[in-house]
Motif scaffolding. Structure first.
Motif, mmCIF file in Angstrom:
data_model
loop_
_atom_site.group_PDB
_atom_site.id
_atom_site.type_symbol
_atom_site.label_atom_id
_atom_site.label_comp_id
_atom_site.label_asym_id
_atom_site.label_seq_id
_atom_site.Cartn_x
_atom_site.Cartn_y
_atom_site.Cartn_z
ATOM 1 N N ILE A 1 0.880 -1.230 0.133
ATOM 2 C CA ILE A 1 -0.034 -0.037 0.005
ATOM 3 C C ILE A 1 1.045 1.365 -0.223
ATOM 4 C CG2 ILE A 1 -1.823 1.304 1.133
ATOM 5 C CD1 ILE A 1 -2.677 -1.379 2.453
ATOM 6 N N VAL A 2 0.804 2.139 -1.007
ATOM 7 C CA VAL A 2 1.709 3.236 -1.246
ATOM 8 C C VAL A 2 1.025 4.304 -1.286
ATOM 9 C CG1 VAL A 2 3.452 4.196 -2.733
ATOM 10 C CG2 VAL A 2 3.306 1.641 -2.658
ATOM 11 N N PHE A 3 1.322 5.575 -0.689
ATOM 12 C CA PHE A 3 0.860 6.635 -0.625
ATOM 13 C C PHE A 3 1.644 7.760 -1.123
ATOM 14 C CE2 PHE A 3 -0.837 4.824 3.425
ATOM 15 C CZ PHE A 3 -2.258 5.040 3.341
ATOM 16 N N SER A 4 1.155 8.771 -1.731
ATOM 17 C CA SER A 4 1.999 9.509 -2.639
ATOM 18 C C SER A 4 2.852 10.564 -1.759
ATOM 19 C CB SER A 4 0.726 10.709 -3.182
ATOM 20 O OG SER A 4 0.021 11.184 -2.433
ATOM 21 N N SER A 5 2.623 10.547 -0.299
ATOM 22 C CA SER A 5 3.471 11.170 0.382
ATOM 23 C C SER A 5 4.838 10.403 0.507
ATOM 24 C CB SER A 5 3.092 11.189 1.886
ATOM 25 O OG SER A 5 2.898 9.730 2.590
ATOM 26 N N GLY A 6 4.960 9.162 -0.153
ATOM 27 C CA GLY A 6 6.181 8.575 -0.066
ATOM 28 C C GLY A 6 6.421 7.438 0.776
ATOM 29 N N THR A 7 5.136 7.300 1.795
ATOM 30 C CA THR A 7 5.189 6.258 2.806
ATOM 31 C C THR A 7 4.470 4.794 2.107
ATOM 32 O OG1 THR A 7 4.477 7.766 4.432
ATOM 33 C CG2 THR A 7 4.123 5.539 4.950
ATOM 34 N N ILE A 8 5.376 3.828 2.506
ATOM 35 C CA ILE A 8 5.005 2.359 1.875
ATOM 36 C C ILE A 8 4.642 1.492 2.919
ATOM 37 C CG2 ILE A 8 5.935 0.360 0.558
ATOM 38 C CD1 ILE A 8 8.037 2.443 -0.664
ATOM 39 N N TRP A 9 3.483 0.718 2.772
ATOM 40 C CA TRP A 9 3.158 -0.396 3.806
ATOM 41 C C TRP A 9 3.229 -1.704 3.286
ATOM 42 C CZ3 TRP A 9 2.423 1.153 9.139
ATOM 43 C CH2 TRP A 9 2.225 2.686 9.047
ATOM 44 N N MET A 10 3.757 -2.684 3.931
ATOM 45 C CA MET A 10 3.639 -3.899 3.410
ATOM 46 C C MET A 10 2.818 -4.805 4.492
ATOM 47 S SD MET A 10 7.031 -6.019 2.753
ATOM 48 C CE MET A 10 7.022 -8.132 2.688
ATOM 49 N N VAL A 11 1.834 -5.285 4.110
ATOM 50 C CA VAL A 11 0.941 -6.070 5.171
ATOM 51 C C VAL A 11 0.598 -7.550 4.583
ATOM 52 C CG1 VAL A 11 -1.182 -6.066 6.217
ATOM 53 C CG2 VAL A 11 -0.327 -3.644 5.498
ATOM 54 N N SER A 12 0.735 -8.421 5.774
ATOM 55 C CA SER A 12 0.268 -9.779 5.333
ATOM 56 C C SER A 12 -0.413 -10.209 6.436
ATOM 57 C CB SER A 12 1.716 -10.609 5.549
ATOM 58 O OG SER A 12 1.509 -12.176 5.735
ATOM 59 N N THR A 13 -1.548 -10.872 6.139
ATOM 60 C CA THR A 13 -2.764 -11.157 6.993
ATOM 61 C C THR A 13 -2.514 -12.455 7.615
ATOM 62 O OG1 THR A 13 -4.111 -11.905 5.408
ATOM 63 C CG2 THR A 13 -4.135 -9.705 5.868
ATOM 64 N N ASN A 14 -3.337 -12.755 8.603
ATOM 65 C CA ASN A 14 -3.057 -14.305 9.287
ATOM 66 C C ASN A 14 -4.540 -14.689 9.721
ATOM 67 O OD1 ASN A 14 -2.615 -12.216 11.436
ATOM 68 N ND2 ASN A 14 -3.086 -14.329 12.721
ATOM 69 N N PHE A 15 -4.577 -16.217 9.623
ATOM 70 C CA PHE A 15 -5.831 -16.716 9.883
ATOM 71 C C PHE A 15 -5.878 -16.574 11.474
ATOM 72 C CE2 PHE A 15 -4.534 -18.851 6.104
ATOM 73 C CZ PHE A 15 -5.610 -18.530 5.308
ATOM 74 N N ILE A 16 -6.903 -16.047 12.010
ATOM 75 C CA ILE A 16 -7.241 -16.066 13.624
ATOM 76 C C ILE A 16 -7.314 -17.288 14.078
ATOM 77 C CG2 ILE A 16 -9.836 -15.880 13.330
ATOM 78 C CD1 ILE A 16 -9.480 -13.700 15.216
ATOM 79 N N GLN A 17 -7.442 -18.400 13.479
ATOM 80 C CA GLN A 17 -7.520 -19.663 14.194
ATOM 81 C C GLN A 17 -6.202 -19.961 14.513
ATOM 82 O OE1 GLN A 17 -8.797 -18.849 11.051
ATOM 83 N NE2 GLN A 17 -10.612 -20.297 10.711
ATOM 84 N N ASP A 18 -5.022 -19.514 14.017
ATOM 85 C CA ASP A 18 -3.684 -19.970 14.060
ATOM 86 C C ASP A 18 -3.135 -18.790 14.806
ATOM 87 O OD1 ASP A 18 -1.305 -21.038 14.260
ATOM 88 O OD2 ASP A 18 -1.255 -21.514 12.170
#
Length: 229
Positions: free
Chosen positions: A124-141
């Motif tokens: 997820i990239v913002f024009s301000s120059g901030t970059i986010w990298m997100v990995s979801t997880n299964f709540i059961q684990d």
């Protein structure tokens, strides 16, 4: 005679210890060579890329991963089931690329902050120059969390930041610029739910927002007051 025998035993013991030390060193060296060879011959493949305008320049942010595909192993032959091993993870690369000049401006390498990567991370990239990298997880684990990483672009360099959320939260989904969270008391949602309520991290503000469940009885009582004389 006894003195000569003791000297012989000492020499024999010394050779045994020396041989054991050499053997252990050879095992350690061989293991290091094998591990290095596996990483050296691992494949760097594209995960995702985003192109955006940052401070007037059109730049691409490219996420790649270095992996080695493990061989397939079989489970229960009688049940005709197969079990696939996950690819071995050796690291991620995040690259800043200028398409107009056809050149790479910066590229950094880092490893996943979790032992087991449950889902392919999203950028997820913002024009301000901030970059986010997100990995979801299964709540059961609950023992295998997802992760959120933050980077910024400064003077055409990618800078890594130490960003953390409370360990009680599990990352259950991504909805635009929001990361859905759950504290484990509920199953968790994958998008913002204004009916049953949800909790999410707004990446634009870096604040956690809690939406309570929609209270139908309360809304009805307010509406009834509007009709009172």
């Amino acid at each position: 005679m006894t003195t000569n025998l003791n000297a012989h035993e000492k020499a024999k013991r010394k050779r045994t210890i020396k041989g054991a030390v050499v053997f252990v060193l050879l095992i350690v060296l061989a293991s290091a060579v094998v591990l290095y060879a596996q990483e050296y011959f691992a494949t760097e493949s594209l995960v995702e890329y985003k192109t955006t305008e940052i401070k007037g320049d059109t730049l691409s942010i490219i996420l790649t991963e270095k992996t080695k595909k493990d061989s397939r192993r079989y489970g229960n032959p009688s049940a005709h089931t197969e079990e696939y091993l996950h690819d071995s993870h050796y690291g991620y690369f995040l690259e800043l690329y200028d398409s107009s000049q056809n050149k790479s401006l910066d590229k950094i390498e880092f490893e996943a902050p979790v032992r087991k990567i449950q889902s392919t991370p999203k950028l997820i990239v913002f024009s301000s120059g901030t970059i986010w990298m997100v990995s979801t997880n299964f709540i059961q684990d609950k023992d295998e969390p997802g992760f959120i990483l933050k980077f910024t672009i400064e003077n055409n360099k990618i800078i890594s930041h130490d960003f953390k959320i409370d360990e009680k939260y599990f990352i259950t989904g991504i909805d635009d610029d929001c990361v859905l969270l759950s504290d484990g008391s509920t199953f968790g949602v994958t998008m913002i739910d204004r009916i049953f309520g949800c909790t999410y991290l707004d990446l634009a503000t870096e604040k956690i927002v809690v939406i309570p469940p929609y209270n139908m009885e309360e809304k009805m009582s307010v509406s009834e007051e509007d009709f009172l004389p």
